[in-house]
Structures are given as C-alpha cells and as structure tokens.
Write an enzyme that holds these catalytic residues in place. Structure first.
Site, PDB file in Angstrom:
ATOM      1  N   HIS A 316      -3.806  11.863   1.688  1.00 33.00           N
ATOM      2  CA  HIS A 316      -2.683  10.945   1.470  1.00 33.00           C
ATOM      3  C   HIS A 316      -2.670   9.911   2.606  1.00 33.00           C
ATOM      4  CE1 HIS A 316       0.956   9.816  -0.678  1.00 33.00           C
ATOM      5  NE2 HIS A 316       1.377   9.410   0.508  1.00 33.00           N
ATOM      6  N   ALA A 317      -2.624   8.628   2.240  1.00 29.63           N
ATOM      7  CA  ALA A 317      -2.793   7.544   3.228  1.00 29.63           C
ATOM      8  C   ALA A 317      -1.689   7.560   4.275  1.00 29.63           C
ATOM      9  CB  ALA A 317      -2.795   6.204   2.505  1.00 29.63           C
ATOM     10  N   HIS A 346      -0.353  -1.993   2.061  1.00 31.89           N
ATOM     11  CA  HIS A 346       0.823  -1.215   2.466  1.00 31.89           C
ATOM     12  C   HIS A 346       0.595  -0.584   3.841  1.00 31.89           C
ATOM     13  CE1 HIS A 346       4.350   1.395   1.966  1.00 31.89           C
ATOM     14  NE2 HIS A 346       3.602   2.268   2.609  1.00 31.89           N
ATOM     15  N   GLU A 347      -0.579   0.049   4.012  1.00 29.09           N
ATOM     16  CA  GLU A 347      -0.879   0.713   5.295  1.00 29.09           C
ATOM     17  C   GLU A 347      -1.058  -0.315   6.411  1.00 29.09           C
ATOM     18  OE1 GLU A 347      -0.242   4.010   3.370  1.00 29.09           O
ATOM     19  OE2 GLU A 347      -0.458   3.802   5.541  1.00 29.09           O
ATOM     20  N   HIS A 350       2.103  -1.341   7.971  1.00 29.60           N
ATOM     21  CA  HIS A 350       2.587  -0.440   9.022  1.00 29.60           C
ATOM     22  C   HIS A 350       1.922  -0.785  10.362  1.00 29.60           C
ATOM     23  CE1 HIS A 350       4.965   2.189   6.540  1.00 29.60           C
ATOM     24  NE2 HIS A 350       3.944   2.675   5.855  1.00 29.60           N
ATOM     25  N   GLU A 374       8.332   0.349   5.454  1.00 36.44           N
ATOM     26  CA  GLU A 374       7.614   0.490   4.167  1.00 36.44           C
ATOM     27  C   GLU A 374       7.475  -0.842   3.437  1.00 36.44           C
ATOM     28  OE1 GLU A 374       7.165   4.263   5.240  1.00 36.44           O
ATOM     29  OE2 GLU A 374       6.115   3.131   3.701  1.00 36.44           O
ATOM     30  N   HIS A 476       5.078  14.091  -0.428  1.00 38.06           N
ATOM     31  CA  HIS A 476       6.143  13.932   0.562  1.00 38.06           C
ATOM     32  C   HIS A 476       6.996  15.177   0.724  1.00 38.06           C
ATOM     33  CE1 HIS A 476       4.644  10.048  -0.416  1.00 38.06           C
ATOM     34  NE2 HIS A 476       5.246   9.536   0.614  1.00 38.06           N
ATOM     35  N   TYR A 486      11.384   4.367   0.538  1.00 39.25           N
ATOM     36  CA  TYR A 486      10.614   3.553  -0.418  1.00 39.25           C
ATOM     37  C   TYR A 486      11.557   2.863  -1.395  1.00 39.25           C
ATOM     38  CZ  TYR A 486       6.868   6.406   1.495  1.00 39.25           C
ATOM     39  OH  TYR A 486       5.994   7.037   2.361  1.00 39.25           O
TER      40      TYR A 486
END
Ligand SMILES: O=C(CCC(O)(O)[C@H](Cc1ccccc1)NC(=O)c1ccccc1)N[C@@H](Cc1ccccc1)C(=O)O
Ligand SMILES: [Zn+2]
Length: 590
Positions: A316-317, A346-347, A350, A374, A476, A486
């Site tokens: 999971h990323a 998305h990553e 962050h 997020e 999660h 999210y």
C-alpha cells in the site's frame, strides 16, 4: 522573570527539536526497513525501539507541561501543547505498549502478505493481481470469486487481533484524557461541531452521487442482467472495478457515453513503454513547473517505487518523512496504469508538503489538518488529467473541444471523485463507533454492511456473517490509518483547485483548468503549505481561498454540467434514483 522563563522555554524547544529529529529519524528508518522487508527480525528491531520513542515522548511531555502556557505567544503555546499531547505513547504499561505495536504490525503483515488461490490455479496478491482482475474482468463469477476469497484471506484472518487492538489503543489514548481513540483522531481538526459539518457536506454531494449511482447501476444491469441485481436497488459490491467499490473509473470503457478517444490513458502508457520512474519524473516535472520543490537526490536513491520480487513488502503506497530535513521517500508497488499515475501524484503531493515545511519546528511538520496533506497531490492531478494536459504530455492524440467530450471527461473524474464520497465518509463512521464501544465485536460486520448499503448503495454479493471481518479487507483498518482525511480532502481539493486556477489566471469552466507552469499558483501553494500545522487550518484555508470553512460548492460547480446531463439521462430512461437503506434480505443467485 518572565523573560527568563521565555528564554528557558525557547531553549527547551530548541533542544527538543534536535533530540526529536534524531529519535524520529531512527524510528522511521526501522519502520521503513520493516515495510520494505517484512521479517520478524525487522519487526523486533522496530518494536523495541518504539519503546525508546515512547520514553522520549513521555519525558518531553512532562517537561513541556511544567511551563505556564498563559505567558507565551501563540506559536510557542501551540508548539508546547503538541509536545504535551502524547497519543499512544501515553500507555503506562510497557508490555501493553509493545503488544499494541506488535498486534498492529501483525495485522498489517497479514494484509500485505495475503494471497488468493483462484479455482483455475492462479495465485494472486492484492497488488498487482487482484487489483488488475477487479479493474479489467467483466466476468460476474470470476469477480465474485476474487472478491470473496480476498476477504477470506485478509479481514477474516485478523478479527481477534482487531478486537485486542481496539482495547489497547483506547487504554493508551485515555491516558491523555480523551474518551477514546476516535475522539483523539477528531481532535486534530480543532473543529467544534466537526461531525455535523461532515454530515452536511455528505448531504450536499448526495444528490449528485445518487444520479451517478443510478446511471452506473443501469449500465451494469445492461451488462450483467437484471437477475443479478437485488430488488432493493443496490449494486452488488464486486462489479464496480475496485476491490472496495470506492472508485469506479475502471468501468469508464463501458460507462463512457460518447464514442471519443478515451481519457483512460492506461493503454497509451503501456504502448509508449512507460516505466515507474517515468511516471515519477512526470509528477516531479509538474511540481517544478509551478516553481515548487524538486525531489532531492535521496528521494531518487532510497525510494521503493516497484514491488520487489525477492521479499515481502507492504505494497500500500505511502510517503515518508525521515525528520532530518533531507531524507524523503515513497514506497509504492507501481503498475503502468492511469490509476497508479494518479497515485504517484497523490504520494508526490505528500513529499512536496514535507519539502515545503521541512524548516518548521518538528511538531509543526504536519498538514494544516490531515485532509490538507491528502489534498495536495490530488489538486495537481486535477490539472494533469485534463485532456489539454494529457495531450501536452503525449498521452492523448486528437481531443475535440465539444459538449460530448466534456461529459466524457467529467464522468471520468466523477467516477473516482464523486463515487468516493460515501465510502470516504463511512469508514470512520464505523471506526469511531467501534472505538466508542457503540459497535461491539458481535456486530462488527453487520454494522459495517449497514453503512455500506445505506451510504454507498452497494450490497454484498454473497451472504456475510460475523465469521467475516470485511472492514479488515481495506488497508486502513489493519494499517490503523484514519480515513475521514480523504473525505475532507475530496471536498477541500476542489476549493483549492478553484483558488489556484484563479491565481493562474484561468477563465472559463473550472474543469478545463490546468495550472501547469503557473508560478502564481505555485507561490500561493508555497505560502500556505510551508506553514505546516503552525496555524489552525481555517487560517491556512483563508490564505489560499479567502474562506475559513470547508464547503462543497466548488465541487458541485465543477460537476454541474455532468449533474444536469445525468438527471436528463436518468429521466429519459425512466430510472428512479435511490435504494433501500437496509441491505437486501435475499442475495440474488450468484
Ligand atoms: O491510502 C491512500 C494512499 C496512501 C496514503 O498516501 O494516503 C498514505 C496512507 C498511509 C500509509 C501508511 C501509514 C499512514 C498512512 N499516507 C501517507 O503516506 C501520508 C499520510 C500523512 C502524511 C503524509 C503521508 N489513498 C486512499 C484514498 C485515495 C486517495 C486518492 C486517490 C485514491 C484513493 C485509498 O487508497 O483508499
Ligand atoms: Zn495520502
């Protein structure tokens, strides 16, 4: 006398920062080693050191709590209060703290190492095998087999561990004066009537979701046959192109209403021999085009961006900040798909946030609220996914600029941004009620499906019992990662998109905006993201958008042309929207 105390407090804070950086660096290296090579050896090292971290936190908290906060300015007061607030490090009993870390890691290991053996002999892990099957198969029974077997090897295997985890987490958190873990998680938003505000945002989007649900259900009935669908008008949960039915964009090939070049560029990426590195370079280039921070050398040297074939990893990323202002990494089992191109952004969002607030005191190196963290990458991907941008980077050929292309495009964005809303909302509705004790282990699964049926309008394709633990089939839950962030992000990102598009001088419909190369947009983002959590999030939001509260109006404006189109389509088809609250009693024949 006060100046002495001020000077003493400042000295404490400076020493704290230096010491905390060293402790948190070592801790994140330990957990990185475990996540990128799941073994008992790496787990033991990480768990043992987490006791040192807890000791460090406890000691800092007791020293910080001796300062009389009333005398200091806001910034100092805020810094001290973050240090005082311990989280699960407040667990008094070391054995229990060790057990809490162990049971969490064991659940994450079950999830990350689980594989499914299909009747035809294929052995599939969640990534990439089952994810690809759920995205591409159009065979009702094959989808059902993968859907059910995944839940058998993941959630079902960790039910008892989760029960123990809930008790241990609550015991630790209650030492900080919170009623339960959910109350602690909600406190991060510093918002009085937080749950009412969330319910209001959900209600705002619900009419749009219902139209999308009705349109999608009709197309699925055409494809799989009326007899597969319950009379309660839910959609069977395994038919939406995603293991959790949280985004439906993998159905675009048969949901797209007008026959134009598809905006799902997965086939083009594969034909052009895209690599994971290429996908990360694209994203890095976009941030650079805004005048924001490029990825440092350590990022490219230490990240894990493809699934290794010689060891178990947590696929999971995630994006990691090693707390030394230099080392930042992404761990992602990247596949060459559009879904993963979106996840890359998305990553990277962050990491961009990490880079922008890296000079803040360590307690401020967090999002203005977790939803902000997020949202960053998703704001960028709203620009990247426009046909205009996709053509600019060579992933789309001839785009026509007309009403039909607009609807095709808006539908492609709605299939993951709108479809997600009820899912993003319900996960922590379930979890908060588990932490508060309202939902007991005896009803974990029944209550889970009540929420899934009511909010998402989907239903289990096969009988579910309390032998199952379907929440555990979603990362999660075993990963103990809060989820309302999210939902908050999906509302915020359209407010932020609206603001950065104005800064970039965009005129015309919001969904056509691409902020690529706009330094004005980049400057606006830099000014606010570099604040980290040093200011309450309404101040951060106001600096970008002029508003101090979350509201759904930007998102509704963005999708308005699609909303009107969906309503017309559903009326033309004589298809009533909605579904029964309760899950269907009888499951249609498989
Ligand atoms: O879980 C993720 C992406 C992973 C992450 O980047 O949010 C990651 C989750 C995580 C993993 C391990 C420990 C903690 C959290 N979050 C981060 O890497 C992260 C979190 C907070 C600050 C900085 C980085 N997305 C969600 C929702 C989502 C979001 C966007 C597009 C699609 C789907 C999901 O897949 O259901
Ligand atoms: Zn994230």
């Amino acid at each position: 006398e006060i100046t002495d105390e001020l000077a003493e407090a400042q000295r404490f804070l400076d020493n704290y920062d230096a010491a905390a950086e060293a402790v948190y660096y070592k801790s994140s290296i330990n957990w990185w080693n475990y996540n990128t090579n799941i073994s008992d050896h790496n787990l033991q090292i990480a768990i043992d050191y987490s006791l040192e971290v807890a000791k460090f936190d406890k000691n800092a908290s007791s020293v910080a709590s001796q300062f009389n906060l009333s005398r200091y300015d806001d910034r100092m007061r805020r810094q001290l209060s973050y240090i005082v607030n311990l989280g699960t490090s407040a667990m008094k009993d070391e054995t229990k703290l060790q057990r809490l870390a162990a049971v969490s890691a064991e659940m994450e290991s079950i999830y990350s190492r689980a594989t499914v053996r299909m009747d035809d002999g294929r052995e599939l892990a969640l990534e990439p095998g089952l994810t690809k099957l759920l995205a591409t198969s159009r065979n009702y029974d094959e989808l059902l087999e993968a859907w059910q077997k995944w839940r058998d090897v993941s959630g079902r295997e960790m039910r008892e561990k989760y029960e123990e985890f809930v008790e241990l987490s609550n015991e630790a958190i209650r030492n900080n004066g919170y009623s339960d873990t959910g109350a602690y998680w909600r406190s991060w938003y510093e918002t009085e009537n937080f749950e009412q505000i969330l319910e209001g945002l959900y209600e705002d989007i619900h009419p749009l979701y219902k139209e999308l649900h009705t349109y999608t259900r009709r197309k699925l009935i055409e494809k799989y046959g009326e007899d597969k669908f319950p009379r309660s008008r839910h959609i069977p949960a395994h038919l939406l192109g995603n293991m959790w039915a949280q985004s439906w964009n993998n159905l675009l090939d048969f949901l797209q209403p007008y026959d134009k070049e598809s905006v799902d560029v997965t086939p083009v990426m594969q034909r052009l021999n895209y690599t994971a590195v290429k996908m990360f370079e694209l994203s890095d280039d976009f941030f650079g085009s805004l005048g924001l921070e490029r990825m440092p050398a350590e990022f490219w040297n230490h990240s894990m961006i493809v699934k290794p074939n010689d060891r178990d990893v947590v696929c999971h990323a995630s994006a990691w900040d090693f707390s030394n202002g230099k080392d930042f990494r992404i761990k992602q089992c990247t596949e060459i798909t559009m879904d993963d191109l979106i996840t890359v952004h998305h990553e990277m969002g962050h990491i961009e946030y990490y880079l922008l607030y890296k000079n803040q005191p360590i307690v401020f190196r967090k999002g203005a609220n977790p939803g902000f963290h997020e949202a960053v990458g998703d704001v960028i991907s709203l620009s990247v996914r426009t046909p205009k941008h996709l053509r600019e980077i060579g992933l789309l050929q001839d785009i026509t600029d007309d009403e039909e292309s607009d609807i095709n495009f808006l539908l492609s964005i709605a299939l993951d941004r709108v479809a997600f809303i009820p899912f993003g909302y319900l996960i922590d509705q379930w979890r908060w009620r588990v932490f508060s004790g309202e939902i007991t282990p005896a009803t974990y699964n029944e209550k889970w499906w009540q929420l899934r049926c009511r909010y998402q309008g989907i239903s289990p394709p096969v009988e579910r019992t309390e032998e199952d633990f379907d929440p555990g089939a979603k990362y999660h839950i075993p990963g103990n990662t809060p989820y309302i962030r999210y939902f908050v992000s999906y509302i915020l990102q359209f407010q932020l998109h609206d603001a950065v598009c104005k800064a970039a001088g965009h005129s015309g419909p919001l969904h056509k905006c691409d902020i690529y190369r706009s330094h004005e947009a980049g400057d606006l983002l830099r000014d606010v993201l570099s604040l980290g959590s040093s200011l309450p999030w309404p101040d951060a939001l106001e600096k970008i958008t002029g508003q101090r509260n979350m509201n759904a109006s930007s998102m509704l404006t963005y999708f308005d042309p699609l909303y009107e189109w969906l309503k017309q389509e559903n009326i033309k088809a004589g298809d009533a929207t909605g579904w029964e609250d309760a899950c269907p009693q009888n499951i249609p024949p498989g």
